[in-house]
Scaffold this active site. Sequence first.
Site, PDB file in Angstrom:
ATOM      1  N   LYS A 170       2.783 -78.783  40.314  1.00 22.81           N
ATOM      2  CA  LYS A 170       2.819 -80.227  40.054  1.00 22.81           C
ATOM      3  C   LYS A 170       3.688 -80.518  38.835  1.00 22.81           C
ATOM      4  O   LYS A 170       4.509 -81.416  38.827  1.00 22.81           O
ATOM      5  CB  LYS A 170       1.398 -80.763  39.821  1.00 22.81           C
ATOM      6  CG  LYS A 170       0.475 -80.621  41.022  1.00 22.81           C
ATOM      7  CD  LYS A 170       0.934 -81.483  42.183  1.00 22.81           C
ATOM      8  CE  LYS A 170       0.076 -81.324  43.408  1.00 22.81           C
ATOM      9  NZ  LYS A 170       0.649 -81.915  44.607  1.00 22.81           N
TER      10      LYS A 170
ATOM     11  N   TYR B   8      -1.073 -73.529  40.898  1.00 25.50           N
ATOM     12  CA  TYR B   8      -1.133 -74.846  41.543  1.00 25.50           C
ATOM     13  C   TYR B   8      -0.715 -75.941  40.558  1.00 25.50           C
ATOM     14  O   TYR B   8       0.124 -76.787  40.856  1.00 25.50           O
ATOM     15  CB  TYR B   8      -2.547 -75.129  42.078  1.00 25.50           C
ATOM     16  CG  TYR B   8      -2.772 -76.589  42.405  1.00 25.50           C
ATOM     17  CD1 TYR B   8      -2.181 -77.171  43.527  1.00 25.50           C
ATOM     18  CD2 TYR B   8      -3.543 -77.410  41.568  1.00 25.50           C
ATOM     19  CE1 TYR B   8      -2.361 -78.526  43.809  1.00 25.50           C
ATOM     20  CE2 TYR B   8      -3.724 -78.759  41.846  1.00 25.50           C
ATOM     21  CZ  TYR B   8      -3.136 -79.314  42.959  1.00 25.50           C
ATOM     22  OH  TYR B   8      -3.307 -80.653  43.235  1.00 25.50           O
TER      23      TYR B   8
ATOM     24  N   SER C 291      -1.064 -84.760  39.445  1.00 24.46           N
ATOM     25  CA  SER C 291      -2.461 -84.526  39.077  1.00 24.46           C
ATOM     26  C   SER C 291      -2.629 -84.583  37.564  1.00 24.46           C
ATOM     27  O   SER C 291      -1.693 -84.252  36.809  1.00 24.46           O
ATOM     28  CB  SER C 291      -2.847 -83.136  39.586  1.00 24.46           C
ATOM     29  OG  SER C 291      -4.021 -82.691  38.967  1.00 24.46           O
TER      30      SER C 291
END
Length: 336
Positions: free
Chosen positions: A153, A149, A124
């Site tokens: 990544k 979150y 992302s």
Amino acid sequence: MSILLTGGAGYIGSHTLTELINGGYDAVVMDNFSNSSPKALERVEELTGKKIRYYEADISDRNALEKIFSENDIREVINFASLKAVGESVEKPWEYYNNNIGGTLTLLDVMRRHGAKNFVFSSSATVYGDPAVIPITEECPKGTCTNPYGWTKWMLEQILIDMQKADNEWNMVILRYFNPIGAHPSGRIGENPNGRPNNLMPFITQVAVGKLPELGVFGNDYDTPDGTGVRDYLHVVDLARAHVKAIDKLRENPGCFICNLGTGQGYSVMELIKTFEEVNGVKIPYSIKPRRAGDIATCYCSPEKAEKELNWKAQFGIAEMCRDSWNWQKNNPDGY
Ligand code: NAD
Ligand code: UFG
């Protein structure tokens, strides 16, 4: 030879599955349906005319993975499976690190045991943090994430890079998505968030369909042309097609390949609302609210590397994104 799509029933997974099958590739899906429905796979069957092979299973479940790898000739995996709600990740960090990182480590271990060392990872733009340069190129240093979150990544990218460095039989394609919106033009598959949407486009479509009274615009005092946040929205079908190119890339044994996926065009919240209203002939009531914690002013990419090295370029514009998001929502007001 099959491509395994973990999280293949989700928003991006179901669109990618459709594009892969339509491109003549063979795919098998595993999903624990924690944020999706098997109905999405039925819809893909309807769109492609092909029966979908799928397993209801968790990427943390080693035995389930062993079964999937022994029943199928899998050489490549596209790992969509992940929890992805930014706010929830702040409340439940352990669940996010365990599911996203723990699960992916188990998956990678089973893959190498079966000699399947070709991996596509859904990363992302969030890994850039507050980006040092705009437009963001892949050389732009990774930044500080504002939530667990994002860190999953960030950390998984590092894990993949280190594993590939230590064992060059691995090929890792790391795709940094910007802001996927839109839906399949048929209106049969699309984004189906649980509960109140966190992201802008599903919020807009739910206001448009009357499920929510109005949109809150988070801040109009950013250093952007109209003061509202600017993002690089891309059509989910374009994004899905980039995954087909990523499979082709894996087959060239690239080692580690990292690439941004976006259009390279930034649009503000107000521009997105206006375009949505014009294209679809619906009104979106909104009011200005305070800034949302952790948000940045501007985020859009340089799509040059994707064009030159992945042979991929977004085809759809913002009007088509707005049209297809609405087409999906109005035909499926309650999702699947
Ligand atoms: P999604 O929630 O629609 O899809 C993820 C799928 O993974 C769901 O079907 C869910 O049921 C499944 N899943 C979750 N944990 C699992 C597990 N442990 N085992 C098996 N299945 C599991 O999300 P999406 O928008 O399609 O996102 C796909 C990937 O792209 C995710 O990794 C996400 O983090 C990443 N991503 C998404 C965006 C975005 O804006 N949508 C942006 C950047 C990156
Ligand atoms: N926004 C609003 N109102 C809303 C929702 C969003 O004004 O109800 C604004 C935000 O402030 C931001 C823009 O709309 O300016 C886009 O917000 P999104 O939540 O749709 O997207 P983000 O860029 O904040 O985050 C998304 C994903 C992240 C991912 C990131 C980068 O949610 O998971 O893109 O890829 F990390």
